[in-house]
Design a protein around this motif. Structure first.
Motif, mmCIF file in Angstrom:
data_model
loop_
_atom_site.group_PDB
_atom_site.id
_atom_site.type_symbol
_atom_site.label_atom_id
_atom_site.label_comp_id
_atom_site.label_asym_id
_atom_site.label_seq_id
_atom_site.Cartn_x
_atom_site.Cartn_y
_atom_site.Cartn_z
ATOM 1 N N ASP A 1 0.854 -1.182 0.000
ATOM 2 C CA ASP A 1 0.000 0.000 0.000
ATOM 3 C C ASP A 1 0.894 1.236 0.000
ATOM 4 O O ASP A 1 1.449 1.628 1.024
ATOM 5 C CB ASP A 1 -0.924 0.007 1.221
ATOM 6 C CG ASP A 1 -2.001 1.062 1.135
ATOM 7 O OD1 ASP A 1 -1.654 2.226 0.839
ATOM 8 O OD2 ASP A 1 -3.184 0.738 1.350
ATOM 9 N N LYS A 2 1.037 1.856 -1.153
ATOM 10 C CA LYS A 2 1.999 2.952 -1.314
ATOM 11 C C LYS A 2 1.702 4.126 -0.384
ATOM 12 O O LYS A 2 2.613 4.751 0.161
ATOM 13 C CB LYS A 2 2.001 3.422 -2.774
ATOM 14 C CG LYS A 2 2.410 2.364 -3.787
ATOM 15 C CD LYS A 2 2.337 2.914 -5.201
ATOM 16 C CE LYS A 2 2.728 1.875 -6.248
ATOM 17 N NZ LYS A 2 1.708 0.830 -6.419
ATOM 18 N N PHE A 3 0.435 4.457 -0.215
ATOM 19 C CA PHE A 3 0.072 5.603 0.624
ATOM 20 C C PHE A 3 0.420 5.335 2.093
ATOM 21 O O PHE A 3 1.019 6.168 2.768
ATOM 22 C CB PHE A 3 -1.419 5.909 0.485
ATOM 23 C CG PHE A 3 -1.872 7.127 1.241
ATOM 24 C CD1 PHE A 3 -1.660 8.398 0.729
ATOM 25 C CD2 PHE A 3 -2.513 7.002 2.470
ATOM 26 C CE1 PHE A 3 -2.065 9.530 1.432
ATOM 27 C CE2 PHE A 3 -2.924 8.116 3.182
ATOM 28 C CZ PHE A 3 -2.694 9.390 2.655
ATOM 29 N N LEU B 1 0.796 16.150 -11.667
ATOM 30 C CA LEU B 1 0.750 15.237 -10.532
ATOM 31 C C LEU B 1 0.536 13.818 -11.054
ATOM 32 O O LEU B 1 0.202 13.618 -12.223
ATOM 33 C CB LEU B 1 -0.325 15.645 -9.531
ATOM 34 C CG LEU B 1 -1.753 15.947 -10.001
ATOM 35 C CD1 LEU B 1 -2.525 14.689 -10.306
ATOM 36 C CD2 LEU B 1 -2.495 16.781 -8.968
ATOM 37 N N PHE B 2 0.775 12.846 -10.189
ATOM 38 C CA PHE B 2 0.601 11.446 -10.571
ATOM 39 C C PHE B 2 -0.632 10.871 -9.890
ATOM 40 O O PHE B 2 -0.907 11.159 -8.728
ATOM 41 C CB PHE B 2 1.830 10.608 -10.182
ATOM 42 C CG PHE B 2 2.945 10.685 -11.187
ATOM 43 C CD1 PHE B 2 2.885 9.969 -12.367
ATOM 44 C CD2 PHE B 2 4.041 11.492 -10.947
ATOM 45 C CE1 PHE B 2 3.910 10.044 -13.309
ATOM 46 C CE2 PHE B 2 5.075 11.576 -11.881
ATOM 47 C CZ PHE B 2 4.997 10.846 -13.064
ATOM 48 N N VAL B 3 -1.361 10.062 -10.642
ATOM 49 C CA VAL B 3 -2.475 9.296 -10.099
ATOM 50 C C VAL B 3 -2.108 7.829 -10.276
ATOM 51 O O VAL B 3 -1.817 7.388 -11.394
ATOM 52 C CB VAL B 3 -3.792 9.625 -10.831
ATOM 53 C CG1 VAL B 3 -4.918 8.745 -10.317
ATOM 54 C CG2 VAL B 3 -4.141 11.096 -10.652
ATOM 55 N N LYS B 4 -2.093 7.088 -9.176
ATOM 56 C CA LYS B 4 -1.667 5.689 -9.272
ATOM 57 C C LYS B 4 -2.461 4.811 -8.307
ATOM 58 O O LYS B 4 -2.898 5.281 -7.251
ATOM 59 C CB LYS B 4 -0.168 5.562 -8.988
ATOM 60 C CG LYS B 4 0.275 6.104 -7.638
ATOM 61 C CD LYS B 4 1.790 5.943 -7.414
ATOM 62 C CE LYS B 4 2.623 6.854 -8.262
ATOM 63 N NZ LYS B 4 4.073 6.818 -7.890
ATOM 64 N N PRO B 5 -2.676 3.540 -8.666
ATOM 65 C CA PRO B 5 -3.304 2.613 -7.717
ATOM 66 C C PRO B 5 -2.474 2.568 -6.433
ATOM 67 O O PRO B 5 -1.254 2.416 -6.493
ATOM 68 C CB PRO B 5 -3.272 1.267 -8.445
ATOM 69 C CG PRO B 5 -3.138 1.620 -9.899
ATOM 70 C CD PRO B 5 -2.320 2.876 -9.929
ATOM 71 N N ALA B 6 -3.139 2.737 -5.275
ATOM 72 C CA ALA B 6 -2.393 2.767 -4.014
ATOM 73 C C ALA B 6 -1.969 1.371 -3.581
ATOM 74 O O ALA B 6 -0.906 1.186 -2.981
ATOM 75 C CB ALA B 6 -3.236 3.413 -2.918
ATOM 76 N N TYR C 1 4.076 5.981 6.743
ATOM 77 C CA TYR C 1 4.805 5.278 7.802
ATOM 78 C C TYR C 1 6.279 5.683 7.799
ATOM 79 O O TYR C 1 6.833 6.063 8.840
ATOM 80 C CB TYR C 1 4.666 3.769 7.608
ATOM 81 C CG TYR C 1 5.400 2.932 8.630
ATOM 82 C CD1 TYR C 1 4.931 2.817 9.934
ATOM 83 C CD2 TYR C 1 6.558 2.243 8.288
ATOM 84 C CE1 TYR C 1 5.601 2.052 10.882
ATOM 85 C CE2 TYR C 1 7.235 1.471 9.218
ATOM 86 C CZ TYR C 1 6.749 1.381 10.514
ATOM 87 O OH TYR C 1 7.419 0.618 11.440
ATOM 88 N N LEU C 2 6.910 5.648 6.632
ATOM 89 C CA LEU C 2 8.339 5.945 6.556
ATOM 90 C C LEU C 2 8.632 7.423 6.778
ATOM 91 O O LEU C 2 9.722 7.780 7.235
ATOM 92 C CB LEU C 2 8.908 5.479 5.206
ATOM 93 C CG LEU C 2 9.050 3.967 5.048
ATOM 94 C CD1 LEU C 2 9.564 3.623 3.660
ATOM 95 C CD2 LEU C 2 9.978 3.382 6.108
#
Length: 332
Positions: free
Chosen positions: A118-120, A160-165, A125-126
């Motif tokens: 889950d990229k978001f 901006l980028f739109v990507k599957p999270a 978290y990081l």
């Protein structure tokens, strides 16, 4: 032939990158030490799990213990090398199954896989550990009509980028330069994931760096610089050659050292296992200094002959067969 262990290279999966995973499996099969290991490719698609046998036939996997029948005898695997890009091999689902049957595997554990998938969630978290990431907004399926496009553009800027999270592939990603293109980009991304991340654009040099650690040593591989012919490092750039890949990356020695330290630190923060690959954008601060921004983490990186990790292993003067043996034996 005397073999120590029987290894399953587990590939396929249920994402758009099923075919890419099969290619990684073939690469891994060619890399493994066949004098040391008995190696089989196990392909998954939904509930169809089967072993691709050398004579071209298949044998069904028994999900009770991940065994199969060969010449009237039951064969058991000692280890699973997971090379599925996307679900269920990159999000913790398959790892949970292997944990239940006590099968050692090549990737990180359930929690780490779910987190990095889950990229978001991963970025936020990081960020708490001081890792620089792009600003982003999460949109859940069904809520896309509630967002204020103007506010998003004011916060993140254009492009901006739109990507599957939550997806392991390059599908569904769009670079949006005009506010009118935001809604179509969201629709495209929702075809791949129930959650979508809208992310601020980072201008700079894109690099990717592999890393693995064992009980005896820590290895950060030389980074690869990614120079795409396309708007960004999309599917065609990744898999259809529309990119220049330079290993080692053209970085100043002090920058290369900084990136390597961040890669090693992220590996430790997450308590990863096996080979991972971290993608970065190196941008410029207002004062001209370099800022190292993490883009995403790939816990089942591509393993064809021309993939980043084999390139980086070669650039480091190492042998990919020996590296895979290290990864496997570290679990025992």
């Amino acid at each position: 032939m005397i073999t120590n262990r029987t290894i399953a290279i587990v590939c396929g999966g249920d994402s758009s990158e099923h075919g890419v995973s099969l290619r990684s499996a073939q690469g891994l099969y060619s890399f493994f030490d066949k004098e040391r290991y008995e190696v089989y490719i196990v392909e998954m698609k939904g509930v169809d799990w089967h072993v691709n046998l050398p004579d071209g036939s298949t044998a069904r996997i028994c999900k009770d213990d991940f065994s199969f029948s060969l010449d009237g005898k039951t064969k058991h695997f000692d280890y699973a090398y997971i090379t599925i890009h996307g679900t269920p091999g990159e999000n913790g689902i398959l790892q949970g199954y292997f944990d239940l049957i006590h099968m050692p595997y090549s990737t990180s554990n359930v929690l780490v896989e779910a987190l990095t998938f889950d990229k978001f969630v991963l970025n936020n978290y990081l960020r708490g550990f001081g890792i620089a990431v792009a600003d982003s907004i999460l949109v859940r399926h069904g809520q896309e009509n509630l967002i204020n496009e103007q506010e998003i553009v004011e916060k993140l800027g254009l492009p901006l980028f739109v990507k599957p999270a939550a997806d392991g592939s390059s599908f569904g990603v769009s670079k949006v330069k005009n506010i009118d293109h935001l809604a179509p980009a969201l629709r495209k991304a929702f075809l791949e994931s129930e959650t979508v991340m809208i992310e601020g654009f980072l201008e700079g040099v894109e690099i990717s760096q592999g890393c693995y650690k064992t009980r005896s040593r820590s290895v950060v591989l030389p980074a690869t610089e990614v120079v795409s012919e396309n708007e960004f490092f999309d599917y065609n750039a990744k898999y259809n050659g529309q990119v220049e890949e330079i290993t080692p990356a053209r970085l100043a020695p002090e920058t290369a050292e900084r990136v390597a330290k961040i890669t090693s630190a992220i590996y430790d923060i997450l308590h990863c296992n096996g080979i991972i690959r971290i993608d970065y954008i190196i941008s410029k601060n207002a004062d001209g200094s370099e800022k190292i921004n993490m883009l995403e983490i790939n816990t089942t990186p591509g393993m064809t002959e021309t993939s980043f990790i084999p390139q980086q292993v070669k650039a480091a003067g190492m042998n990919i067969t020996e590296v895979l043996t290290e990864i496997v034996e570290n679990q025992f």
